[in-house]
Design a protein around this motif. Structure first.
Motif, PDB file in Angstrom:
ATOM      1  N   TRP A  84       0.794  -1.231   0.000  1.00 35.92           N
ATOM      2  CA  TRP A  84       0.000   0.000   0.000  1.00 35.92           C
ATOM      3  C   TRP A  84       0.824   1.277   0.000  1.00 35.92           C
ATOM      4  CZ3 TRP A  84      -4.551   0.026  -1.780  1.00 35.92           C
ATOM      5  CH2 TRP A  84      -5.419  -1.054  -1.600  1.00 35.92           C
ATOM      6  N   THR A  85       2.080   1.203   0.396  1.00 34.17           N
ATOM      7  CA  THR A  85       2.894   2.419   0.405  1.00 34.17           C
ATOM      8  C   THR A  85       3.170   2.964  -0.999  1.00 34.17           C
ATOM      9  OG1 THR A  85       3.942   1.792   2.502  1.00 34.17           O
ATOM     10  CG2 THR A  85       5.080   3.435   1.160  1.00 34.17           C
ATOM     11  N   PRO A  86       3.534   2.126  -1.994  1.00 33.40           N
ATOM     12  CA  PRO A  86       3.818   2.678  -3.329  1.00 33.40           C
ATOM     13  C   PRO A  86       2.660   3.452  -3.931  1.00 33.40           C
ATOM     14  CG  PRO A  86       4.662   0.447  -3.161  1.00 33.40           C
ATOM     15  CD  PRO A  86       3.839   0.683  -1.936  1.00 33.40           C
ATOM     16  N   VAL A  87       1.447   2.905  -3.872  1.00 37.32           N
ATOM     17  CA  VAL A  87       0.317   3.594  -4.494  1.00 37.32           C
ATOM     18  C   VAL A  87      -0.011   4.882  -3.763  1.00 37.32           C
ATOM     19  CG1 VAL A  87      -1.525   2.421  -3.199  1.00 37.32           C
ATOM     20  CG2 VAL A  87      -1.959   3.225  -5.518  1.00 37.32           C
ATOM     21  N   ASN A  88       0.197   4.919  -2.448  1.00 39.84           N
ATOM     22  CA  ASN A  88      -0.061   6.152  -1.705  1.00 39.84           C
ATOM     23  C   ASN A  88       0.991   7.208  -1.996  1.00 39.84           C
ATOM     24  OD1 ASN A  88      -2.381   6.191   0.515  1.00 39.84           O
ATOM     25  ND2 ASN A  88      -1.677   4.074   0.274  1.00 39.84           N
ATOM     26  N   ILE A  89       2.218   6.799  -2.224  1.00 42.01           N
ATOM     27  CA  ILE A  89       3.249   7.758  -2.621  1.00 42.01           C
ATOM     28  C   ILE A  89       2.910   8.364  -3.976  1.00 42.01           C
ATOM     29  CG2 ILE A  89       5.665   7.997  -3.321  1.00 42.01           C
ATOM     30  CD1 ILE A  89       6.398   5.941  -1.201  1.00 42.01           C
ATOM     31  N   VAL A  90       2.469   7.518  -4.906  1.00 45.10           N
ATOM     32  CA  VAL A  90       2.119   8.007  -6.236  1.00 45.10           C
ATOM     33  C   VAL A  90       0.909   8.939  -6.174  1.00 45.10           C
ATOM     34  CG1 VAL A  90       1.362   7.314  -8.533  1.00 45.10           C
ATOM     35  CG2 VAL A  90       3.112   6.000  -7.357  1.00 45.10           C
ATOM     36  N   ILE A  91      -0.065   8.600  -5.327  1.00 48.36           N
ATOM     37  CA  ILE A  91      -1.229   9.469  -5.162  1.00 48.36           C
ATOM     38  C   ILE A  91      -0.817  10.825  -4.614  1.00 48.36           C
ATOM     39  CG2 ILE A  91      -3.343   9.785  -3.810  1.00 48.36           C
ATOM     40  CD1 ILE A  91      -3.800   6.786  -4.046  1.00 48.36           C
ATOM     41  N   PHE A  92       0.110  10.825  -3.671  1.00 44.09           N
ATOM     42  CA  PHE A  92       0.599  12.090  -3.118  1.00 44.09           C
ATOM     43  C   PHE A  92       1.320  12.916  -4.189  1.00 44.09           C
ATOM     44  CE2 PHE A  92       4.009  14.541  -1.021  1.00 44.09           C
ATOM     45  CZ  PHE A  92       3.228  15.356  -0.212  1.00 44.09           C
ATOM     46  N   LEU A  93       2.131  12.250  -5.004  1.00 40.04           N
ATOM     47  CA  LEU A  93       2.825  12.952  -6.082  1.00 40.04           C
ATOM     48  C   LEU A  93       1.835  13.504  -7.107  1.00 40.04           C
ATOM     49  CD1 LEU A  93       5.871  10.574  -6.686  1.00 40.04           C
ATOM     50  CD2 LEU A  93       5.839  12.762  -5.475  1.00 40.04           C
ATOM     51  N   ASP A  94       0.755  12.765  -7.332  1.00 44.36           N
ATOM     52  CA  ASP A  94      -0.276  13.262  -8.242  1.00 44.36           C
ATOM     53  C   ASP A  94      -0.928  14.521  -7.680  1.00 44.36           C
ATOM     54  OD1 ASP A  94      -2.063  12.785 -10.657  1.00 44.36           O
ATOM     55  OD2 ASP A  94      -3.546  12.821  -9.038  1.00 44.36           O
ATOM     56  N   SER A  95      -1.089  14.578  -6.363  1.00 45.02           N
ATOM     57  CA  SER A  95      -1.622  15.792  -5.735  1.00 45.02           C
ATOM     58  C   SER A  95      -0.682  16.976  -5.958  1.00 45.02           C
ATOM     59  CB  SER A  95      -1.831  15.564  -4.231  1.00 45.02           C
ATOM     60  OG  SER A  95      -2.765  14.527  -4.002  1.00 45.02           O
ATOM     61  N   LEU A  96       0.620  16.707  -5.878  1.00 44.49           N
ATOM     62  CA  LEU A  96       1.587  17.770  -6.152  1.00 44.49           C
ATOM     63  C   LEU A  96       1.490  18.221  -7.604  1.00 44.49           C
ATOM     64  CD1 LEU A  96       4.769  16.511  -4.238  1.00 44.49           C
ATOM     65  CD2 LEU A  96       2.968  18.070  -3.447  1.00 44.49           C
ATOM     66  N   ARG A  97       1.199  17.292  -8.502  1.00 43.18           N
ATOM     67  CA  ARG A  97       1.012  17.665  -9.896  1.00 43.18           C
ATOM     68  C   ARG A  97      -0.238  18.532 -10.064  1.00 43.18           C
ATOM     69  NH1 ARG A  97       0.959  13.103 -14.542  1.00 43.18           N
ATOM     70  NH2 ARG A  97      -0.866  12.372 -13.382  1.00 43.18           N
ATOM     71  N   ASN A  98      -1.293  18.207  -9.326  1.00 42.93           N
ATOM     72  CA  ASN A  98      -2.503  19.024  -9.372  1.00 42.93           C
ATOM     73  C   ASN A  98      -2.252  20.439  -8.886  1.00 42.93           C
ATOM     74  OD1 ASN A  98      -3.874  16.735 -10.214  1.00 42.93           O
ATOM     75  ND2 ASN A  98      -4.550  16.203  -8.136  1.00 42.93           N
ATOM     76  N   LEU A  99      -1.316  20.567  -7.932  1.00 45.81           N
ATOM     77  CA  LEU A  99      -1.000  21.884  -7.362  1.00 45.81           C
ATOM     78  C   LEU A  99       0.137  22.578  -8.108  1.00 45.81           C
ATOM     79  CD1 LEU A  99      -1.162  20.841  -3.586  1.00 45.81           C
ATOM     80  CD2 LEU A  99      -2.914  22.052  -4.892  1.00 45.81           C
TER      81      LEU A  99
END
Length: 379
Positions: free
Chosen positions: A274-289
């Motif tokens: 579960w850690t890899p997908v959550n890291i990617v989701i967080f990075l996607d949030s940074l892309r949104n911002l």
């Protein structure tokens, strides 16, 4: 810009906004025309996204099909044994039953994901688009919640054993389970509201459409997954199992190290899947911002989303093994089930270790019995 073509479960179904997002398509689509050429305001360039490697077009559908079969069989066995043979008599049984139901809800979305990946379009209608996307997220949140509360249950039984006698009842297990299902449904409400079937170049898509134009809802949904689906559960798991390990070190039984090993497996497996997908989701949030706004990083992030998501699906197939099949009592009831309904007794070759005489003899020693029960809460 037309709505982006997205895999139903891509980044847990998050939609990239139209004004800055990186175009994305299902990994199974071989058509380069499926990609957009978004404009990056910070770089003043157009980002021509490359196709995700061709192996994904065959690898992911095969993987999801295998996960569906194994997840369905494993979790259905858990439900069958608990309801027909073992019966649900304790709080742990209630949580284990609900965890299996959560994982089944999770894996039921896989056939739709396979079809969506192969055909690159949604063919089940708007109602099923909302139902499947909601079921996926409800299964995701509830599975994580029940893994967490099972850790709390083990913590109470071992570390707070006196207090546990008052609250570790079947009734309390049912009440807390209903509460967790309610939270999971509320957390998944945005998917029920925003997911819808749309027509894009004569192809039907099941994608989320948020009401704002600044990625507010998408970023909120990403952080919701990070906090409810990873950060809080990890914190609880670390606290509970650290306390359990300290208590197990004081225990003197032959199953002590087996129980300690299982504790490490539970935590490591949760982190790994579960850690890899959550890291990617967080990075996607940074892309949104707009924190991440370069083309090359976005290309890699799109591929990482697919791979991390595929990795996370495996966890729902491992839960029956980690939480049920390794337990000695559960294996006993499973063997009895196969012995009664099948002739293939080779499956139960080690059932002799669970005969009533050995259990009665073991329980005759008070100290050994209490320590075995102590360790048995983990196993």
């Amino acid at each position: 810009m037309r709505p982006q073509q997205r895999n139903l479960m891509y980044l847990l179904g998050r939609e990239v906004s139209e004004d800055m997002s990186v175009g994305y398509t299902s990994p199974t689509s071989n058509s380069s025309a499926a990609y957009e050429y978004p404009f990056y305001p910070g770089l003043d360039i157009s980002c021509d996204l490359e196709n995700i490697p061709a192996f994904a077009s065959t690898f992911l559908p095969v993987l999801y099909s295998l996960l569906f079969v194994t997840g369905l069989v494993g979790n259905a066995l858990v439900i069958w044994v608990l309801t027909v043979f073992k019966k649900v008599r304790a709080m742990t049984d209630v949580y284990l039953l609900n965890l299996a139901i959560s994982d089944l809800l999770f894996v039921f979305s896989l056939p739709f994901l396979v079809q969506y990946s192969i055909m690159s379009q949604w063919t089940f209608g708007n109602v099923m688009c909302k139902i499947i996307s909601s079921a996926y997220f409800i299964g995701f949140y509830s599975s994580t919640f029940f893994i967490t509360i099972m850790s709390v249950d083990r913590y109470l039984a071992i570390v707070r054993s006196v207090y546990a006698l008052q609250i570790r009842t079947t009734a309390h297990g049912v009440i807390s389970s209903l509460a967790l299902w309610g939270v999971a449904i509320l957390a998944s409400a945005p998917e029920l509201i925003f997911f819808q079937e749309t027509n894009d170049n004569n192809q039907s898509k099941c994608t989320p459409h948020y009401p704002d134009s600044n990625n507010g809802w998408k970023t909120f949904s990403n952080f919701e997954v990070n906090i409810l689906g990873w950060l809080m559960p990890v914190g609880v798991l670390i606290f509970c199992y650290h306390s359990i390990l300290k208590s197990l070190q004081k225990c003197h039984t032959q199953n002590k190290y087996k129980a300690m090993k299982l504790v490490f497996i539970v935590v490591i497996v949760f982190f790994f899947f579960w850690t890899p997908v959550n890291i990617v989701i967080f990075l996607d949030s940074l892309r949104n911002l707009y924190v991440i706004d370069d083309c090359q990083t976005s290309r890699r992030l799109d591929l990482a989303m697919e791979l991390a998501e595929a990795l996370s699906f495996i966890h729902c197939c491992l839960n029956p093994v980690i939480y049920a099949f390794v337990g000695e009592k559960f294996k006993k009831h499973l063997c009895e089930a196969f012995r009664k309904y099948t002739r293939f007794l080779l499956i139960c070759k080690d059932c002799g270790a669970f005969n009533g005489h050995s259990l009665d003899k073991h329980s005759s020693l008070h100290t050994a019995s209490s320590q075995s029960s102590f360790v048995g809460t983990v196993l």
